[in-house]
Design an enzyme around this catalytic site. Sequence first.
Site, PDB file in Angstrom:
ATOM      1  N   HIS A  88      -3.521   0.428  -2.183  1.00  0.00           N
ATOM      2  CA  HIS A  88      -3.289   0.150  -0.832  1.00  0.00           C
ATOM      3  C   HIS A  88      -3.863   1.283   0.135  1.00  0.00           C
ATOM      4  O   HIS A  88      -4.152   2.401  -0.335  1.00  0.00           O
ATOM      5  CB  HIS A  88      -1.792  -0.058  -0.475  1.00  0.00           C
ATOM      6  CG  HIS A  88      -1.044   1.378  -0.646  1.00  0.00           C
ATOM      7  ND1 HIS A  88       0.267   1.458  -0.954  1.00  0.00           N
ATOM      8  CD2 HIS A  88      -1.482   2.671  -0.319  1.00  0.00           C
ATOM      9  CE1 HIS A  88       0.687   2.726  -0.737  1.00  0.00           C
ATOM     10  NE2 HIS A  88      -0.334   3.534  -0.415  1.00  0.00           N
ATOM     11  N   GLU A 142      -0.351  -3.315   1.390  1.00  0.00           N
ATOM     12  CA  GLU A 142      -0.099  -3.506   0.004  1.00  0.00           C
ATOM     13  C   GLU A 142      -0.956  -4.661  -0.777  1.00  0.00           C
ATOM     14  O   GLU A 142      -1.760  -5.299  -0.026  1.00  0.00           O
ATOM     15  CB  GLU A 142       1.250  -3.887  -0.329  1.00  0.00           C
ATOM     16  CG  GLU A 142       2.102  -2.767  -0.040  1.00  0.00           C
ATOM     17  CD  GLU A 142       2.430  -1.428  -0.776  1.00  0.00           C
ATOM     18  OE1 GLU A 142       1.329  -1.350  -1.089  1.00  0.00           O
ATOM     19  OE2 GLU A 142       3.421  -0.915  -0.859  1.00  0.00           O
ATOM     20  N   ASP A 184       0.528   4.370   9.973  1.00  0.00           N
ATOM     21  CA  ASP A 184       1.488   3.854   9.723  1.00  0.00           C
ATOM     22  C   ASP A 184       2.912   4.599   9.977  1.00  0.00           C
ATOM     23  O   ASP A 184       2.877   5.689  10.289  1.00  0.00           O
ATOM     24  CB  ASP A 184       1.816   3.008   8.255  1.00  0.00           C
ATOM     25  CG  ASP A 184       1.022   4.228   7.078  1.00  0.00           C
ATOM     26  OD1 ASP A 184       0.980   5.532   7.690  1.00  0.00           O
ATOM     27  OD2 ASP A 184       0.611   3.761   6.012  1.00  0.00           O
ATOM     28  N   ASN A 231      -1.922   1.932  -6.278  1.00  0.00           N
ATOM     29  CA  ASN A 231      -2.329   0.312  -6.331  1.00  0.00           C
ATOM     30  C   ASN A 231      -3.320   0.061  -5.348  1.00  0.00           C
ATOM     31  O   ASN A 231      -3.335  -1.227  -5.297  1.00  0.00           O
ATOM     32  CB  ASN A 231      -0.668  -0.169  -5.961  1.00  0.00           C
ATOM     33  CG  ASN A 231      -0.260  -0.158  -4.685  1.00  0.00           C
ATOM     34  OD1 ASN A 231      -0.863   0.448  -4.029  1.00  0.00           O
ATOM     35  ND2 ASN A 231       0.833  -0.735  -4.070  1.00  0.00           N
TER      36      ASN A 231
END
Length: 250
Positions: free
Chosen positions: A142, A147, A71, A140
Amino acid sequence: MPTTIKLDFQRDAIAVARKAADTIAGAVRANPAVVLGLATGSTPEGTYAELIRIHKEEGLSFVAVTTFNLDEYLGLSGDHSQSYRQFMQTRLFNHIDTRPWNTHCLNGLAADPELEAEAFETKIRSCGGVDLWLLGVGSNGHIAFNEPGSPPDCRTRVISLTSETIAANSDGRFYSDPKDVPRQALTAGIATIYDARSILLLATGAHKAAPIAAAVEGSPSPECPASFLQGHADCTFILDADAAGDLSAN
Ligand code: F6R
């Protein structure tokens, strides 16, 4: 569906880094032209330091290796100090013999990010696919910047970062103020990652115990994107004792 994720329990973050680096070094020795997928963030830093040591002390060459990174922040140029391209240069590429033209990071300044995303997928295919993709996991759940809410068939695209991810990345390790963190990123998709022949996910620290438990034991769900790795033919989670939590007792 029973999970096929293999769990590798290590004592601490140093042992996780050594194990991950040994696995990657083994893949490079077995195939000097291996295609690696790489991650940024705190978790793989020790792994990269150990790969640099193996390169310098044991002569492991990366000259024929191709890399793709997961990313990049949208709006940052590759030479911005907080870009993931710079992260890779300073933590790994500047210290080994990878060839610049073989290291692929998404361009955060692409005039047309959708075209950039498509070109990234095409480039991976033209290199024969990723042999081994190294991942971290967000608190979380990801993977890359997929996400919660990301579907399993998503591919490289623009994504808006959640407030949790923005907070995690402005805790002083990278940014100090949430205001400074870019709001969007280009990210490889879950299907892009899942296509890799083998996947190595690293997690260290107690704040990763909940997403790891959800990824391994929960039903595959967009609420925890890492859970979509269940079912992959060759996926290993290398965990320190804190991230493993109760899993190591089972
Ligand atoms: C990094 C990436 C992210 C991180 C994750 C964990 O390229 O794609 O998914 O792996 O946010 O970050 P750290 O390792 O800093 O806890």
